[in-house]
Design a protein around this motif. Structure first.
Motif, mmCIF file in Angstrom:
data_model
loop_
_atom_site.group_PDB
_atom_site.id
_atom_site.type_symbol
_atom_site.label_atom_id
_atom_site.label_comp_id
_atom_site.label_asym_id
_atom_site.label_seq_id
_atom_site.Cartn_x
_atom_site.Cartn_y
_atom_site.Cartn_z
ATOM 1 N N ARG A 66 0.835 -1.207 0.000
ATOM 2 C CA ARG A 66 0.000 0.000 0.000
ATOM 3 C C ARG A 66 0.871 1.258 0.000
ATOM 4 N NH1 ARG A 66 -2.866 -3.372 3.566
ATOM 5 N NH2 ARG A 66 -2.009 -2.318 5.412
ATOM 6 N N CYS A 67 2.005 1.216 0.706
ATOM 7 C CA CYS A 67 2.931 2.359 0.689
ATOM 8 C C CYS A 67 3.475 2.583 -0.721
ATOM 9 C CB CYS A 67 4.079 2.121 1.657
ATOM 10 S SG CYS A 67 3.610 2.205 3.405
ATOM 11 N N ALA A 68 3.815 1.498 -1.400
ATOM 12 C CA ALA A 68 4.326 1.609 -2.770
ATOM 13 C C ALA A 68 3.286 2.253 -3.679
ATOM 14 C CB ALA A 68 4.726 0.236 -3.298
ATOM 15 N N ASP A 69 2.026 1.886 -3.494
ATOM 16 C CA ASP A 69 0.958 2.492 -4.305
ATOM 17 C C ASP A 69 0.916 4.005 -4.098
ATOM 18 O OD1 ASP A 69 0.227 0.028 -5.293
ATOM 19 O OD2 ASP A 69 -1.383 -0.286 -3.832
ATOM 20 N N HIS A 70 1.043 4.453 -2.848
ATOM 21 C CA HIS A 70 1.015 5.896 -2.574
ATOM 22 C C HIS A 70 2.228 6.593 -3.179
ATOM 23 C CE1 HIS A 70 -2.426 5.336 -0.094
ATOM 24 N NE2 HIS A 70 -1.790 4.759 0.915
ATOM 25 N N ILE A 71 3.395 5.969 -3.079
ATOM 26 C CA ILE A 71 4.613 6.560 -3.635
ATOM 27 C C ILE A 71 4.502 6.704 -5.147
ATOM 28 C CG2 ILE A 71 7.084 6.186 -4.002
ATOM 29 C CD1 ILE A 71 7.073 4.688 -1.268
ATOM 30 N N ILE A 72 4.004 5.660 -5.796
ATOM 31 C CA ILE A 72 3.858 5.682 -7.258
ATOM 32 C C ILE A 72 2.810 6.699 -7.679
ATOM 33 C CG2 ILE A 72 3.161 4.317 -9.263
ATOM 34 C CD1 ILE A 72 4.409 1.874 -7.815
ATOM 35 N N ASP A 73 1.679 6.730 -6.977
ATOM 36 C CA ASP A 73 0.634 7.704 -7.314
ATOM 37 C C ASP A 73 1.151 9.132 -7.181
ATOM 38 O OD1 ASP A 73 -1.192 5.737 -7.872
ATOM 39 O OD2 ASP A 73 -2.207 5.834 -5.928
ATOM 40 N N TYR A 74 1.937 9.375 -6.147
ATOM 41 C CA TYR A 74 2.501 10.717 -5.958
ATOM 42 C C TYR A 74 3.397 11.086 -7.135
ATOM 43 C CZ TYR A 74 5.177 14.584 -3.936
ATOM 44 O OH TYR A 74 5.767 15.798 -3.724
ATOM 45 N N GLY A 75 4.264 10.173 -7.526
ATOM 46 C CA GLY A 75 5.162 10.460 -8.634
ATOM 47 C C GLY A 75 4.440 10.653 -9.950
ATOM 48 N N CYS A 76 3.367 9.888 -10.154
ATOM 49 C CA CYS A 76 2.617 9.999 -11.412
ATOM 50 C C CYS A 76 1.738 11.243 -11.446
ATOM 51 C CB CYS A 76 1.755 8.755 -11.619
ATOM 52 S SG CYS A 76 2.692 7.251 -11.929
ATOM 53 N N ASP A 77 1.048 11.508 -10.338
ATOM 54 C CA ASP A 77 0.037 12.571 -10.333
ATOM 55 C C ASP A 77 0.577 13.932 -9.926
ATOM 56 O OD1 ASP A 77 -1.748 10.560 -10.985
ATOM 57 O OD2 ASP A 77 -2.340 10.211 -8.896
ATOM 58 N N GLN A 78 1.634 13.962 -9.120
ATOM 59 C CA GLN A 78 2.158 15.228 -8.612
ATOM 60 C C GLN A 78 3.516 15.606 -9.193
ATOM 61 O OE1 GLN A 78 0.156 17.008 -6.474
ATOM 62 N NE2 GLN A 78 -1.315 15.347 -6.727
ATOM 63 N N ASP A 79 4.163 14.687 -9.894
ATOM 64 C CA ASP A 79 5.518 14.956 -10.386
ATOM 65 C C ASP A 79 5.628 14.667 -11.878
ATOM 66 O OD1 ASP A 79 8.206 15.707 -10.248
ATOM 67 O OD2 ASP A 79 8.881 13.681 -9.793
ATOM 68 N N PHE A 80 4.609 15.070 -12.630
ATOM 69 C CA PHE A 80 4.660 15.002 -14.083
ATOM 70 C C PHE A 80 4.917 13.588 -14.601
ATOM 71 C CE2 PHE A 80 5.840 19.203 -12.670
ATOM 72 C CZ PHE A 80 5.061 20.035 -13.458
ATOM 73 N N GLY A 81 4.284 12.603 -13.965
ATOM 74 C CA GLY A 81 4.409 11.235 -14.449
ATOM 75 C C GLY A 81 5.788 10.646 -14.296
ATOM 76 N N ARG A 82 6.479 10.997 -13.178
ATOM 77 C CA ARG A 82 7.854 10.508 -12.989
ATOM 78 C C ARG A 82 7.987 9.809 -11.637
ATOM 79 N NH1 ARG A 82 11.624 15.587 -14.109
ATOM 80 N NH2 ARG A 82 10.179 16.540 -12.627
ATOM 81 N N PRO A 83 7.390 8.624 -11.472
ATOM 82 C CA PRO A 83 7.482 7.933 -10.182
ATOM 83 C C PRO A 83 8.887 7.464 -9.849
ATOM 84 C CG PRO A 83 6.482 6.497 -11.826
ATOM 85 C CD PRO A 83 6.587 7.853 -12.455
ATOM 86 N N LEU A 84 9.738 7.279 -10.858
ATOM 87 C CA LEU A 84 11.095 6.781 -10.619
ATOM 88 C C LEU A 84 12.086 7.903 -10.315
ATOM 89 C CD1 LEU A 84 11.255 4.043 -13.391
ATOM 90 C CD2 LEU A 84 11.092 3.684 -10.930
#
Length: 503
Positions: free
Chosen positions: A271-289
């Motif tokens: 669940r933590c990974a899901d939040h981290i990925i969502d943040y990177g995708c939705d708040q950082d211009f689609g850059r979760p990595l």
């Protein structure tokens, strides 16, 4: 301002004049007016006032605003200036060169983390071969703050500025300095200035530098001097949009990687990974990595505490999951070991503060089952407005067990609102009145428009009770109808409840 504009008659260069006027009109940048837009009320008001004054200083100010103003201000200023010129009002010799510039080069200094771009665009005045008034516009774009233009300034020492930027990049492996196409610079800066203008709400503006407002109008005019193009802003080019399936696949790859093997609670880590990925995708211009010390700190200490409801297990696991993600992402993105070490240090420095910053909703005296009913989407920022919309969610009402009713369900929502209006059943317009309460409750649940909850909070802060506030919101929604812009404006204008609020 018209008195201050007399100084424009004494300056010798168009650059000095443009910078002075940009500083002047920056006085109202970012200001919120209760009625009307500041650029319209103050900016266009200044144009009208200068046109009536008809003095040489007023004409000079109008000529400058024709280049530096908004589209509406520029159109009005140009027409007024032409009228004064036809009347024979004197103007400085340099006035014809005002804003007549050509770009001579565009550059960007990037950090290896991708936290920010420092964009440098150089210009010269057309018809000037001597390099006189050559200058550089410098803007800082911050991707940890939704890609806003966070700082801006102008330098007339162009060669020294470029030489220093190259030297810093040569001395620091975490910096890269390169030339970019003018079209790319324009797209990047237009996107950043738009993000700055749209940041926040009625109560807040973007967290920009003290100098940003003074250079805002100048920057806007110089960006328009760059050639237009369809190129996407630089930070977006490397990542394709992440669908739900692609996000799930990335999370699975992470959880099965060596970086995540030490995580002791796989369910919480997932669940933590899901939040981290969502943040990177939705708040950082689609850059979760993309990982950096600043991005991780912003995620832990700003975004999570405001936006996401974490279980106790997730709260415990999040710093460990984020550190593991940093190792996983650095390997995938090619971040240097030096950058990874700094990122991991940043996570651990923020960990103790995260435990203090993140407030579990249950610490406010709310039952976790109740919180989960109010936040089925996990959007922690919605909690207060949903509690306001549905105050009766626990206990018994006659034979109805409120704990079993779901406020996200339309049928249960109707029952909850009927209970809330038990004393109004004798109203002749009971069904219509309840339907409007359903409309407002649904809007509060979704936060649409955001001005609805902002207006409610202002009225509650003034000491008005809940039903008075709801009735005012209903009256406005009923009067305005379906026009979203008019509704948002009307809600912004609410300062207090009239002596006899509508019922």
């Amino acid at each position: 301002m018209l008195l201050a504009a007399r100084e424009l008659l004494a300056v010798r260069s168009p650059l000095d004049a443009e910078l002075m006027v940009s500083d002047m009109v920056g006085a109202w940048w970012g200001r919120r007016l209760r009625r009307g837009d500041a650029e319209q009320v103050l900016g266009e008001g200044l144009v009208d006032y200068a046109a009536k004054a008809g003095t040489p200083a007023a004409l000079t100010l109008l000529i400058a605003l024709a280049y530096l103003g908004t589209a509406r201000q520029a159109a009005k200023a140009e027409g007024a200036a032409l009228a004064l010129i036809e009347r024979g009002v004197a103007r400085p010799r340099w006035a014809d060169r005002l804003g007549v510039v050509k770009p001579t080069g565009c550059y960007v200094s990037r950090d290896a983390y991708g936290d920010q771009d420092t964009v440098v665009c150089t210009f010269g005045y057309r018809g000037s071969d001597s390099g006189e008034d050559r200058h550089a516009l410098v803007m800082v774009v911050d991707y940890n703050m939704r890609g806003i233009a966070r700082d801006a300034w102008v330098s007339s020492h162009v060669d020294k500025l470029l030489e220093q930027a190259r030297a810093e990049a040569d001395a620091n492996a975490m910096l890269r300095f390169e030339e970019i196409e003018p079209q790319q610079a324009r797209a990047l800066l237009e996107s950043a200035m738009k993000a700055t203008a749209e940041y926040g709400d009625r109560k807040t503006t973007a967290p920009v530098s003290d100098s940003y407002s003074a250079y805002h109008a100048f920057a806007r005019s110089r960006i328009k001097a760059l050639p237009p193009g369809r190129k996407r802003p630089a930070p977006l080019h490397s990542e394709a949009p992440y669908s739900r399936d692609r996000r799930a696949m990335l999370a699975a790859e992470f959880l099965s990687s060596d970086a995540a093997e030490h995580l002791s609670d796989p369910s919480a880590a997932s669940r933590c990974a899901d939040h981290i990925i969502d943040y990177g995708c939705d708040q950082d211009f689609g850059r979760p990595l993309r990982v950096s010390p600043t991005k991780c700190e912003t995620f832990l200490l700003d975004w999570l505490p405001r936006k996401v409801m974490l279980s106790p297990a997730e709260q415990e696991a999040m710093p460990y999951a984020l550190s593991a993600w940093a190792r996983f992402a650095a390997g995938r993105s090619g971040l240097a070991e030096e950058g990874l070490r700094a990122t991991l240090d940043g996570v651990w420095e923020a960990t103790a503060q995260f435990a203090e910053t993140y407030r579990d909703p249950t610490t406010f005296g709310l039952d976790r089952d109740l919180v989960e009913r109010l936040l089925p989407d996990g959007d922690l920022s919605a909690l207060a407005r949903r509690v306001f919309a549905f105050p009766f969610l626990q206990g018994m009402h006659g034979e109805i067990k409120l704990d079993l009713l779901n406020p996200a369900d339309e049928t249960d929502r109707r029952v909850l609102l009927e209970i809330d209006h038990g004393d109004d059943r004798d109203r002749f317009d009971y069904d219509e009145h309840l339907a409007w309460h359903e409309e407002i409750a649904a809007r509060l649940w979704e936060g649409d428009p955001p001005q609805l909850w902002e207006a409610a909070q202002r009225l509650l802060d003034l000491g008005h009770d809940r039903h008075e506030v709801l009735h005012v919101l209903i009256e406005i929604a009923e009067r305005i109808g379906d026009d979203p812009e008019e509704l948002a404006t009307a809600l912004d204008d609410i300062a207090d409840i009239p002596d006899e609020p509508p019922m």
